[in-house]
Design a protein around this motif. Structure first.
Motif, PDB file in Angstrom:
ATOM      1  N   ALA A 110      47.215  36.566  37.733  1.00 45.61           N
ATOM      2  CA  ALA A 110      47.024  36.962  39.129  1.00 45.61           C
ATOM      3  C   ALA A 110      45.577  37.364  39.374  1.00 45.61           C
ATOM      4  O   ALA A 110      44.913  37.907  38.487  1.00 45.61           O
ATOM      5  CB  ALA A 110      47.962  38.112  39.485  1.00 45.61           C
ATOM      6  N   PRO A 111      45.051  37.141  40.587  1.00 42.19           N
ATOM      7  CA  PRO A 111      43.675  37.528  40.908  1.00 42.19           C
ATOM      8  C   PRO A 111      43.486  39.036  40.780  1.00 42.19           C
ATOM      9  O   PRO A 111      44.426  39.820  40.850  1.00 42.19           O
ATOM     10  CB  PRO A 111      43.511  37.062  42.362  1.00 42.19           C
ATOM     11  CG  PRO A 111      44.582  36.043  42.567  1.00 42.19           C
ATOM     12  CD  PRO A 111      45.726  36.453  41.702  1.00 42.19           C
ATOM     13  N   LEU A 112      42.231  39.436  40.615  1.00 42.89           N
ATOM     14  CA  LEU A 112      41.918  40.857  40.462  1.00 42.89           C
ATOM     15  C   LEU A 112      42.346  41.665  41.673  1.00 42.89           C
ATOM     16  O   LEU A 112      42.844  42.791  41.536  1.00 42.89           O
ATOM     17  CB  LEU A 112      40.417  41.037  40.215  1.00 42.89           C
ATOM     18  CG  LEU A 112      39.863  40.464  38.912  1.00 42.89           C
ATOM     19  CD1 LEU A 112      38.349  40.668  38.843  1.00 42.89           C
ATOM     20  CD2 LEU A 112      40.529  41.109  37.711  1.00 42.89           C
ATOM     21  N   ASP A 113      42.168  41.093  42.880  1.00 41.14           N
ATOM     22  CA  ASP A 113      42.524  41.853  44.079  1.00 41.14           C
ATOM     23  C   ASP A 113      44.027  41.975  44.271  1.00 41.14           C
ATOM     24  O   ASP A 113      44.484  42.686  45.159  1.00 41.14           O
ATOM     25  CB  ASP A 113      41.857  41.243  45.312  1.00 41.14           C
ATOM     26  CG  ASP A 113      42.246  39.789  45.544  1.00 41.14           C
ATOM     27  OD1 ASP A 113      43.102  39.265  44.777  1.00 41.14           O
ATOM     28  OD2 ASP A 113      41.701  39.164  46.479  1.00 41.14           O
ATOM     29  N   GLU A 114      44.808  41.290  43.441  1.00 45.10           N
ATOM     30  CA  GLU A 114      46.262  41.420  43.490  1.00 45.10           C
ATOM     31  C   GLU A 114      46.782  42.213  42.290  1.00 45.10           C
ATOM     32  O   GLU A 114      47.979  42.241  42.028  1.00 45.10           O
ATOM     33  CB  GLU A 114      46.907  40.033  43.530  1.00 45.10           C
ATOM     34  CG  GLU A 114      46.591  39.245  44.803  1.00 45.10           C
ATOM     35  CD  GLU A 114      47.240  37.868  44.804  1.00 45.10           C
ATOM     36  OE1 GLU A 114      48.118  37.621  43.930  1.00 45.10           O
ATOM     37  OE2 GLU A 114      46.886  37.048  45.669  1.00 45.10           O
ATOM     38  N   GLY A 115      45.874  42.843  41.561  1.00 46.44           N
ATOM     39  CA  GLY A 115      46.282  43.693  40.443  1.00 46.44           C
ATOM     40  C   GLY A 115      46.386  42.999  39.112  1.00 46.44           C
ATOM     41  O   GLY A 115      46.801  43.608  38.126  1.00 46.44           O
ATOM     42  N   GLY A 116      46.005  41.709  39.044  1.00 47.93           N
ATOM     43  CA  GLY A 116      46.115  40.963  37.800  1.00 47.93           C
ATOM     44  C   GLY A 116      44.840  41.004  36.978  1.00 47.93           C
ATOM     45  O   GLY A 116      43.879  41.686  37.316  1.00 47.93           O
ATOM     46  N   PHE A 117      44.829  40.196  35.893  1.00 46.11           N
ATOM     47  CA  PHE A 117      43.665  40.123  35.020  1.00 46.11           C
ATOM     48  C   PHE A 117      42.854  38.849  35.240  1.00 46.11           C
ATOM     49  O   PHE A 117      41.805  38.672  34.626  1.00 46.11           O
ATOM     50  CB  PHE A 117      44.094  40.221  33.556  1.00 46.11           C
ATOM     51  CG  PHE A 117      44.661  41.561  33.191  1.00 46.11           C
ATOM     52  CD1 PHE A 117      43.927  42.726  33.386  1.00 46.11           C
ATOM     53  CD2 PHE A 117      45.937  41.681  32.644  1.00 46.11           C
ATOM     54  CE1 PHE A 117      44.453  43.972  33.047  1.00 46.11           C
ATOM     55  CE2 PHE A 117      46.469  42.913  32.311  1.00 46.11           C
ATOM     56  CZ  PHE A 117      45.724  44.065  32.514  1.00 46.11           C
ATOM     57  N   ALA A 118      43.340  37.965  36.068  1.00 47.93           N
ATOM     58  CA  ALA A 118      42.596  36.769  36.498  1.00 47.93           C
ATOM     59  C   ALA A 118      42.154  35.895  35.331  1.00 47.93           C
ATOM     60  O   ALA A 118      41.068  35.312  35.353  1.00 47.93           O
ATOM     61  CB  ALA A 118      41.393  37.171  37.356  1.00 47.93           C
ATOM     62  N   LEU A 119      42.987  35.783  34.294  1.00 51.23           N
ATOM     63  CA  LEU A 119      42.673  34.861  33.217  1.00 51.23           C
ATOM     64  C   LEU A 119      42.911  33.425  33.681  1.00 51.23           C
ATOM     65  O   LEU A 119      43.833  33.147  34.455  1.00 51.23           O
ATOM     66  CB  LEU A 119      43.525  35.150  31.984  1.00 51.23           C
ATOM     67  CG  LEU A 119      43.268  36.472  31.254  1.00 51.23           C
ATOM     68  CD1 LEU A 119      44.188  36.597  30.048  1.00 51.23           C
ATOM     69  CD2 LEU A 119      41.815  36.581  30.815  1.00 51.23           C
ATOM     70  N   ASP A 120      42.086  32.498  33.206  1.00 51.26           N
ATOM     71  CA  ASP A 120      42.207  31.086  33.565  1.00 51.26           C
ATOM     72  C   ASP A 120      43.487  30.520  32.972  1.00 51.26           C
ATOM     73  O   ASP A 120      43.627  30.464  31.738  1.00 51.26           O
ATOM     74  CB  ASP A 120      40.993  30.330  33.035  1.00 51.26           C
ATOM     75  CG  ASP A 120      41.012  28.849  33.412  1.00 51.26           C
ATOM     76  OD1 ASP A 120      41.988  28.412  34.045  1.00 51.26           O
ATOM     77  OD2 ASP A 120      40.041  28.153  33.072  1.00 51.26           O
ATOM     78  N   PRO A 121      44.451  30.082  33.792  1.00 54.59           N
ATOM     79  CA  PRO A 121      45.712  29.558  33.249  1.00 54.59           C
ATOM     80  C   PRO A 121      45.506  28.366  32.335  1.00 54.59           C
ATOM     81  O   PRO A 121      46.326  28.123  31.439  1.00 54.59           O
ATOM     82  CB  PRO A 121      46.500  29.158  34.508  1.00 54.59           C
ATOM     83  CG  PRO A 121      45.871  29.919  35.622  1.00 54.59           C
ATOM     84  CD  PRO A 121      44.435  30.076  35.256  1.00 54.59           C
ATOM     85  N   GLU A 122      44.423  27.620  32.557  1.00 57.06           N
ATOM     86  CA  GLU A 122      44.177  26.432  31.745  1.00 57.06           C
ATOM     87  C   GLU A 122      43.761  26.782  30.314  1.00 57.06           C
ATOM     88  O   GLU A 122      43.713  25.904  29.451  1.00 57.06           O
ATOM     89  CB  GLU A 122      43.084  25.572  32.402  1.00 57.06           C
ATOM     90  CG  GLU A 122      43.438  25.076  33.791  1.00 57.06           C
ATOM     91  CD  GLU A 122      44.711  24.220  33.780  1.00 57.06           C
ATOM     92  OE1 GLU A 122      44.852  23.382  32.857  1.00 57.06           O
ATOM     93  OE2 GLU A 122      45.556  24.401  34.672  1.00 57.06           O
ATOM     94  N   ARG A 123      43.444  28.045  30.063  1.00 55.16           N
ATOM     95  CA  ARG A 123      43.001  28.428  28.715  1.00 55.16           C
ATOM     96  C   ARG A 123      44.085  29.222  27.971  1.00 55.16           C
ATOM     97  O   ARG A 123      43.838  29.743  26.883  1.00 55.16           O
ATOM     98  CB  ARG A 123      41.718  29.257  28.810  1.00 55.16           C
ATOM     99  CG  ARG A 123      40.592  28.506  29.498  1.00 55.16           C
ATOM    100  CD  ARG A 123      39.307  29.293  29.564  1.00 55.16           C
ATOM    101  NE  ARG A 123      38.640  29.368  28.271  1.00 55.16           N
ATOM    102  CZ  ARG A 123      37.401  29.833  28.106  1.00 55.16           C
ATOM    103  NH1 ARG A 123      36.703  30.254  29.155  1.00 55.16           N
ATOM    104  NH2 ARG A 123      36.856  29.873  26.896  1.00 55.16           N
TER     105      ARG A 123
END
Length: 891
Positions: A110-123
């Protein structure tokens, strides 16, 4: 992203998803099979084992953990840490695989502004257990992962169990691809440096049996669990170095500043050379782990948790010295850890003075150890040189390590400086034997983990009501009888059994207070209560000896506390609080209790302090405690949240675990406020007199007070009064004149001893001339061999022997003196002149020749050896053996 922010986002995410946020448990494990909390799921182990009913269907935590199995690898690689934080989410019969996968994937991507860690799903890659097709399908459906980024692995990698029979199940591990600069392509099965594991999702669904072999997965699956559970663990430090764009955990925001501090202190640059880098990493890791352990109540010692803490601190100090820092470093390092970690662990700030003092004291003790160990090493070095040997035995290195805390690398370094080598093979063999013994002991403890499932049903009927705060007799019902680990319908006369009641006034041992004594009576029989304990901190279990008739499950009983026992217990427990408060009044607020034990008439209190109390401090402490008793201070009991208790200044006992609502015991208002579940008096005057009986050391930076309380204190004081009266009568003085009379007698005794010493010296001087004149030449060596008068002290024997040798320094000479001791014991000294040493006569060899004649042994340097034996009648034979040996050398 800072590590504190990672923790906050993780907990917020799962709290929004309906999880109860559970604070980190102590690093001091509540599980008897391990010393420390080693995994995020450890505090929830009773729920997974079915020993307790979970109070919530889903939970989340960031658990502080310590693992020391790979302590020797810390710093050598960048992957090993002793302290780490494990973030986890847990489901107890609630959601299962789909829920766990969805929660994890959402948070990671999830994006940072949604409380997530914003890691690239492709990696992101995942591994699954080799036969877990369901997990593969869910990863594809929920996360949209392509099949090529999902890899199957065997039981050693992707199947979890506790290592003993019980819950187990397959798991899915989530990996992050760091890029081609970190290794080869091909996913986790190809390279776990490039593909870094960050999260493990355990799908707890099966029950395993006993191990069938030596392999990790050699055990049978007995069937499914009654309910499916989820246990996950995300490595906070691992995620931190990914999100902070650095190569490893030592370069993150919580460890790199400690390394920077050591760069400043040492003048050495991190990253310039591997050996120095290892030392920097050891210091950073061990300083943090040691600080966190002290914060949770561990103190340095020679066994268990204390030994681990001692080793961590000493390894850090040793690494600093190898970097060239000779000044104390622990105060600076502990302050650095506080500054970096206190946002998540505020107790590092509030309790800093105690933490810093313990670390500083241990460092000072280790520096003294280095000094004393160095002396032992020098003795061993000199003996090797005398024997013309250049290899230090591994047993000597092991003794230095095991008894002196002397690191092997220090021994190796000092040996090299002295032109010696160390038998490292023997040292490692002895170390391995020690580890094997420890491992066998740990395995025995683990294998002996009590099966508490029999109590599960009893606890599911509700937590027994403790009525002992307000009454000493309670009518109740026998909820269950346990005999040899199994439920029974009844217990007969002579049996010792465990009985659970629905209501009881009998206090279970906890918080330092011993359990109540009393009895349980029914219409059918009677039993004596000999112990009361708690299972899972909730279920009160009475150990009962049935004295009459029988006790029957389901029957009504009357449980009674022995009133005299309870009176003494209340006095002792309240007395412990009073002594603790008085101690803080005398020494300052940093003198905190770190353990206690009390029973009728007796209390024991351990506290953090690095010096023995002076006589004045002991007197002041005892008076402060008894003044509080005389003041008739009110005792008030309150209940509140831990936050409310903290706001009141309430003191919590290190290592204890408390519920959300705590019991607060206040004596004299704010003078004494502690969290406590024990039984107490209503006014301080009911405690009775308090008499300190002992004060001693129980470890580095830890002292112990002992005291008699109530009627026992009176008996103690009365016995001392009688003793004073008897002494005054024997010496024919008034009691107040005793100190002066004893001092005068002591001075007269000293004077007499000095006169005797002078006479002995004169006699020895006279004897020395005669003995030299009577010396006989044996094998080209002048020999003085004689038995001295009984009662000659060991120091006198040595003095005379060296004096006689000094009179014959110009020629090969041997002096052998024997002095009978108590009973048939005998001591001896052999002194050899330098010319005799030069022609090959060595004192130690001579001792070996004659010592058997007196049933003894001894040793020393080539020019001086000494020892003792058990058969003084063999002295003539020993002198003959000595003559024969010298004669044989010349032939």
């Amino acid at each position: 992203m800072q590590t504190h922010e990672i923790r906050r986002r993780f907990l917020d995410h799962f709290e929004r998803a309906g999880h109860t946020v559970v604070p980190s448990a102590s690093l001091i494990s509540q599980d008897a099979t391990v010393l420390f909390t080693i995994a995020g799921m450890a505090p929830f182990k009773p729920y997974f084992l079915g020993q307790s009913t979970p109070p919530y269907p889903r939970a989340t935590s960031v658990q502080k953990c310590v693992r020391t199995g790979d302590i020797d690898n810390v710093g050598v690689t960048t992957r090993h840490n002793t302290f780490f934080q494990m973030a986890g989410n847990f489901s107890f019969g609630d959601y299962f695989k789909a829920g766990a996968i969805e929660h994890a994937w959402t948070l990671l991507t999830a994006p940072l502004d949604e409380g997530g860690f914003a890691l690239d799903p492709e990696r992101l890659w995942v591994t699954v257990y080799q036969s877990d097709d369901e997990a593969i399908r869910l990863w594809q459906e929920i996360a949209g992962l392509p099949a090529e980024r999902i890899q199957r692995r065997g039981m050693d990698d992707n199947f979890w169990s506790m290592g003993v029979p019980g819950p187990c199940g397959p798991c899915s591990e989530i990996y992050y691809d760091r890029g081609p600069e970190y290794g080869v392509e091909g996913g986790p099965v190809a390279d776990e440096d490039r593909y870094l594991e960050i999260w493990n999702l355990v799908f707890m669904q099966d029950v395993r049996g006993e191990s069938d072999g030596a392999g990790k997965g050699d055990f049978p699956i007995l069937g499914p669990l009654p309910q499916q559970n989820i246990d996950t663990g995300l490595g906070v430090e691992r995620l931190a170095f990914l999100l902070q764009g650095v190569d490893n955990v030592y370069e993150t925001d919580l460890l790199r500043p400690i390394i920077a501090t050591m760069e400043r202190l040492s003048g050495v640059r991190y990253g310039a050379e591997h050996t120095s880098d290892v030392r920097f990493r050891v210091i950073a890791d061990h300083a943090r782990s040691g600080t966190m352990l002290i914060a949770d109540g561990v103190t340095p010692g020679n066994e268990g948790r204390g030994y681990v803490l001692r080793r961590l601190i000493r390894r850090a100090v040793r690494a600093a010295r190898l970097l060239g820092v000779t000044d104390p470093v622990m105060p600076t390092l502990v302050a650095g850890v506080r500054d970096l970690m206190s946002e998540s662990y505020p107790e590092l700030t509030s309790d800093f003075e105690r933490i810093e003092r313990i670390a500083r004291t241990e460092e000072q003790a280790f520096l003294r150890t280095i000094a004393s160990g160095s002396k032992l090493f020098e003795v061993a070095r000199d003996e090797l040189r005398a024997e013309e040997t250049t290899v230090l035995p591994g047993s000597t290195a092991f003794t230095l390590h095991d008894t002196q805390g002397f690191p092997i690398d220090l021994t190796l370094e000092m040996a090299a400086e002295a032109g010696l080598t160390v038998d490292v093979g023997e040292f490692e063999r002895l170390m391995q034997e020690q580890k094997d013994r420890a491992r066998a002991d740990a395995k025995a403890r683990k294998g002996g983990f009590a099966d508490l499932s029999v109590y599960r049903g009893l606890l599911d009927q509700g937590v027994p009501e403790f009525t002992g705060y307000s009454e000493l007799q309670t009518e109740g019902t026998v909820r269950g009888i346990v005999v040899d680990g199994n439920l029974a319908d009844r217990a007969g006369e002579g049996q010792i059994v465990e009985i659970v009641l629905d209501r009881t006034p009998l206090y279970a041992e906890s918080g330092g207070q011993d359990s109540d004594a009393g009895w349980i009576e029914a219409a059918t029989g009677r039993g004596e209560v000999i112990d009361v304990q708690k299972v899972d901190r909730k279920l009160i279990v009475h150990k009962v000896r049935v004295t009459d008739g029988e006790l029957v499950a389901g029957s009504s009983v009357l449980a009674t506390v022995d009133p005299e026992w309870r009176l003494g217990a209340r006095q002792a427990h309240s007395g412990t609080h009073v002594v603790h408060a008085a101690l803080r009044q005398v020494l300052g607020p940093q003198a905190l209790q770190s353990g206690s034990y009390n029973k009728p008439g007796y209390l024991r209190l351990d506290f953090a302090w690095d010096a023995a109390l002076t006589p004045d401090q002991r007197a002041e402490l005892e008076e402060a405690a008894n003044r509080a008793v005389r003041a008739d201070l009110g005792v008030r009991v309150m209940y509140g949240t831990q936050q409310e208790a903290q706001a009141m200044g309430a003191i919590a006992l290190f290592g204890e675990t408390y519920d959300d609502i705590v019991r607060i015991v206040e004596i004299g208002g704010p003078w004494s406020v502690e969290l406590c579940g024990g039984t107490h008096v209503e006014h301080s005057s009911q405690i009775g007199p308090i008499a300190l009986t002992a004060e001693s050391s129980v470890g580095s930076g830890l002292r112990r007070l002992e005291a008699a309380v109530g009627i026992e204190a009176f008996h103690r004081l009365a016995a001392e009064r009688t003793l004073v009266s008897q002494l005054a009568g024997l010496l024919k003085v008034q009691p107040a004149e005793l100190p002066g009379r004893v001092e005068a007698l002591t001075e007269r005794l000293r004077s007499a001893e000095k006169e005797l010493a002078s006479l002995r010296t004169a006699q020895l001087a006279a004897a020395s001339g005669r003995l030299v004149d009577d010396a006989q030449v044996v094998g080209g060596v002048s020999l003085v061999a004689a038995a001295l008068p009984a009662g000659t002290g060991a120091n006198d024997v040595r003095t005379l022997a060296t004096e006689l040798r000094g009179r014959m320094q110009d020629r090969p000479a041997v002096v052998a003196l024997f002095a009978p001791g108590e009973g048939s014991a005998v001591s001896f000294v052999v002194a050899v002149s330098p010319p005799a040493v030069q022609v090959g006569v060595r004192a130690g060899d001579l001792v070996k020749a004659f010592a058997p004649a007196v049933g003894g042994r001894g040793g020393g340097k080539p020019d001086l050896a000494q020892g003792g034996g058990t058969d003084a009648s063999g002295v003539p034979a020993a002198i003959t053996a000595l003559r024969d040996d010298l004669a044989a050398r010349a032939s």
